[in-house]
Write a protein that holds these residues in place. Structure first.
Motif, PDB file in Angstrom:
ATOM      1  N   UNK A 129     -32.864 -54.225  28.226  1.00  0.00           N
ATOM      2  CA  UNK A 129     -31.814 -53.707  27.370  1.00  0.00           C
ATOM      3  C   UNK A 129     -31.577 -54.683  26.230  1.00  0.00           C
ATOM      4  N   UNK A 130     -32.608 -55.284  25.791  1.00  0.00           N
ATOM      5  CA  UNK A 130     -32.441 -56.198  24.586  1.00  0.00           C
ATOM      6  C   UNK A 130     -33.113 -55.497  23.355  1.00  0.00           C
ATOM      7  N   UNK A 131     -32.327 -55.770  22.302  1.00  0.00           N
ATOM      8  CA  UNK A 131     -32.782 -55.191  20.781  1.00  0.00           C
ATOM      9  C   UNK A 131     -33.111 -56.496  19.939  1.00  0.00           C
ATOM     10  N   UNK A 132     -34.074 -56.742  19.226  1.00  0.00           N
ATOM     11  CA  UNK A 132     -34.522 -57.733  18.500  1.00  0.00           C
ATOM     12  C   UNK A 132     -34.420 -57.124  17.017  1.00  0.00           C
ATOM     13  N   UNK A 133     -33.493 -57.920  16.373  1.00  0.00           N
ATOM     14  CA  UNK A 133     -32.920 -57.590  15.148  1.00  0.00           C
ATOM     15  C   UNK A 133     -33.398 -58.487  13.905  1.00  0.00           C
ATOM     16  N   UNK A 134     -34.313 -57.925  12.851  1.00  0.00           N
ATOM     17  CA  UNK A 134     -34.874 -58.809  11.893  1.00  0.00           C
ATOM     18  C   UNK A 134     -34.051 -58.594  10.390  1.00  0.00           C
ATOM     19  N   UNK A 135     -33.574 -59.534   9.937  1.00  0.00           N
ATOM     20  CA  UNK A 135     -32.799 -59.473   8.661  1.00  0.00           C
ATOM     21  C   UNK A 135     -33.247 -60.385   7.488  1.00  0.00           C
ATOM     22  N   UNK A 136     -33.726 -59.626   6.584  1.00  0.00           N
ATOM     23  CA  UNK A 136     -34.351 -60.317   5.465  1.00  0.00           C
ATOM     24  C   UNK A 136     -33.250 -60.187   4.206  1.00  0.00           C
ATOM     25  N   UNK A 137     -32.942 -61.265   3.904  1.00  0.00           N
ATOM     26  CA  UNK A 137     -31.729 -61.468   2.806  1.00  0.00           C
ATOM     27  C   UNK A 137     -32.299 -61.611   1.455  1.00  0.00           C
ATOM     28  N   UNK A 138     -31.287 -60.725   0.615  1.00  0.00           N
ATOM     29  CA  UNK A 138     -31.603 -60.921  -0.818  1.00  0.00           C
ATOM     30  C   UNK A 138     -30.253 -61.231  -1.524  1.00  0.00           C
ATOM     31  N   UNK A 139     -30.218 -61.130  -2.975  1.00  0.00           N
ATOM     32  CA  UNK A 139     -29.035 -61.464  -3.526  1.00  0.00           C
ATOM     33  C   UNK A 139     -28.683 -60.148  -4.414  1.00  0.00           C
ATOM     34  N   UNK A 140     -27.624 -60.055  -5.288  1.00  0.00           N
ATOM     35  CA  UNK A 140     -27.279 -59.139  -6.076  1.00  0.00           C
ATOM     36  C   UNK A 140     -28.321 -58.896  -7.040  1.00  0.00           C
ATOM     37  N   UNK A 141     -28.930 -59.886  -7.378  1.00  0.00           N
ATOM     38  CA  UNK A 141     -30.096 -59.776  -8.471  1.00  0.00           C
ATOM     39  C   UNK A 141     -31.417 -59.997  -7.934  1.00  0.00           C
ATOM     40  N   UNK A 142     -31.687 -60.318  -6.830  1.00  0.00           N
ATOM     41  CA  UNK A 142     -33.059 -60.581  -6.152  1.00  0.00           C
ATOM     42  C   UNK A 142     -33.433 -59.739  -4.876  1.00  0.00           C
ATOM     43  N   UNK A 143     -34.690 -59.340  -4.798  1.00  0.00           N
ATOM     44  CA  UNK A 143     -35.054 -58.403  -3.471  1.00  0.00           C
ATOM     45  C   UNK A 143     -35.028 -59.362  -2.578  1.00  0.00           C
ATOM     46  N   UNK A 144     -34.693 -58.685  -1.216  1.00  0.00           N
ATOM     47  CA  UNK A 144     -35.001 -59.576   0.067  1.00  0.00           C
ATOM     48  C   UNK A 144     -36.063 -60.322   0.098  1.00  0.00           C
TER      49      UNK A 144
END
Length: 339
Positions: A129-144
């Protein structure tokens, strides 16, 4: 297939050791068995990568497909990250709700995307019952930035989540908010527990470390175990050594159990204390600020190392509770202050 996606997949495949490549690609389940059979994995890795990229282009791999491959790679190489543990709490009088994975994903993603214009969120469900989450961060002006993501592992219907340490600490509160709301909790706090070994952290917080995974001749009487004594030694000394070694073995087993310990690399202790002196006019005694000291114990396998100290004659038994309480208190960061 977009060039940035092709480059992302290429970099991920290049990180994968050749002896793991087939296993990870099969777990990815994007390329079919027939497609994989066309690849000669005995070639140089550069040639193998080019062939695999060509197959991905034919199948028009998306950013989501590439992110999923990266998650699977990280699941095989969890120790490349340092993991922090977070604990969530329900509000007063709140009941435990039935968990809906689809609702959790939608809610988590929506919260991040409302707060940030450029962010990509990917999920992979696993066993237990585990879920792996991957978050790639960007900014207001740049892509993740797909090469500096944050990973979160959440076990559904539990209050615990494990988060990879990130240089982008400013995003940690937002992640905590997304986790809390999506999992229907009220509050989230960071625990004083971290390690590179995700399975060990999980064993500690879920109290699974006291299972007997393997035996260590625990049914063999201590008298029958090899105590490394010289047969020509005085019999009185032999008896005294046997009694002492039995005592140490018994205390060690009572303290640590007769099973493998969770793997942690360090324990850190911060001491804050006021200087105490019977001498009048002491400069340190008049000091307002407390004295501060930092002590750090490090080892590739700290708890097993601590467990072996007394039997090896390096330390007296029992060890200090500050060293032996780590799994029970679920901490390897301690702050010690005057009472």
């Amino acid at each position: 297939m977009d060039e940035t996606v092709a480059e992302f997949i290429k970099r991920t495949i290049l990180k994968i050791p050749m002896n793991e490549l087939t296993t990870i690609l099969k777990a990815w389940d994007f390329l079919s068995e027939n497609q994989l059979q066309t690849v000669n994995f005995r070639q140089r890795k550069e040639s193998v990568v080019q062939h695999l990229i060509h197959l991905c282009e034919e199948k028009r791999a998306s950013l989501s497909d590439a992110a999923l491959l990266d998650i699977i790679y990280m699941q095989f190489h969890q120790h490349q990250k340092v993991w922090d543990v977070f604990q969530m709490n329900k509000g007063p009088g709140e009941d435990v709700d039935l968990f809906d994975m689809k609702q959790f994903k939608n809610s988590f993603k929506k919260i991040l995307q409302r707060a940030l214009k450029n962010v990509t969120v990917s999920f992979r469900e696993t066993e237990e019952n585990a879920v792996w989450i991957r978050i790639a961060w960007g900014t207001q002006y740049t892509k993740p930035n797909q090469y500096k993501p944050t990973y979160v592992v959440y076990y559904s219907q539990t209050p615990y989540a494990f988060m990879s340490s990130s240089m982008l600490r400013r995003n940690t509160p937002l992640l905590g908010q997304a986790l809390t709301v999506a999992s229907k909790h009220h509050q989230i706090v960071k625990m004083d527990l971290r390690s590179r070994y995700l399975d060990s952290l999980k064993a500690i917080v879920f109290k699974q470390y006291n299972q007997t995974f393997e035996t260590h001749n625990s049914t063999t009487p201590l008298q029958e175990r090899s105590l490394g004594l010289d047969i020509n030694m005085d019999s009185r000394i032999i008896h005294e050594n046997i009694v002492e070694k039995e005592r140490v073995q018994r205390i060690t087993q009572e303290t640590f159990g007769d099973y493998p310990q969770p793997q942690l690399e360090f324990a850190q202790y911060k001491l804050e204390t006021k200087f105490k002196s019977g001498l009048n006019g002491s400069i340190l005694a008049e000091r307002e600020e407390p004295l501060r000291c930092l002590i750090k114990f490090s080892s590739p396998h700290l708890l097993e190392a601590l467990k072996s100290l007394a039997p090896a004659g390096i330390a007296d038994a029992p060890l200090s509770p500050l060293l032996t309480c780590i799994p029970n208190k679920r901490m390897n960061y301690f702050k010690i202050r005057d009472k």
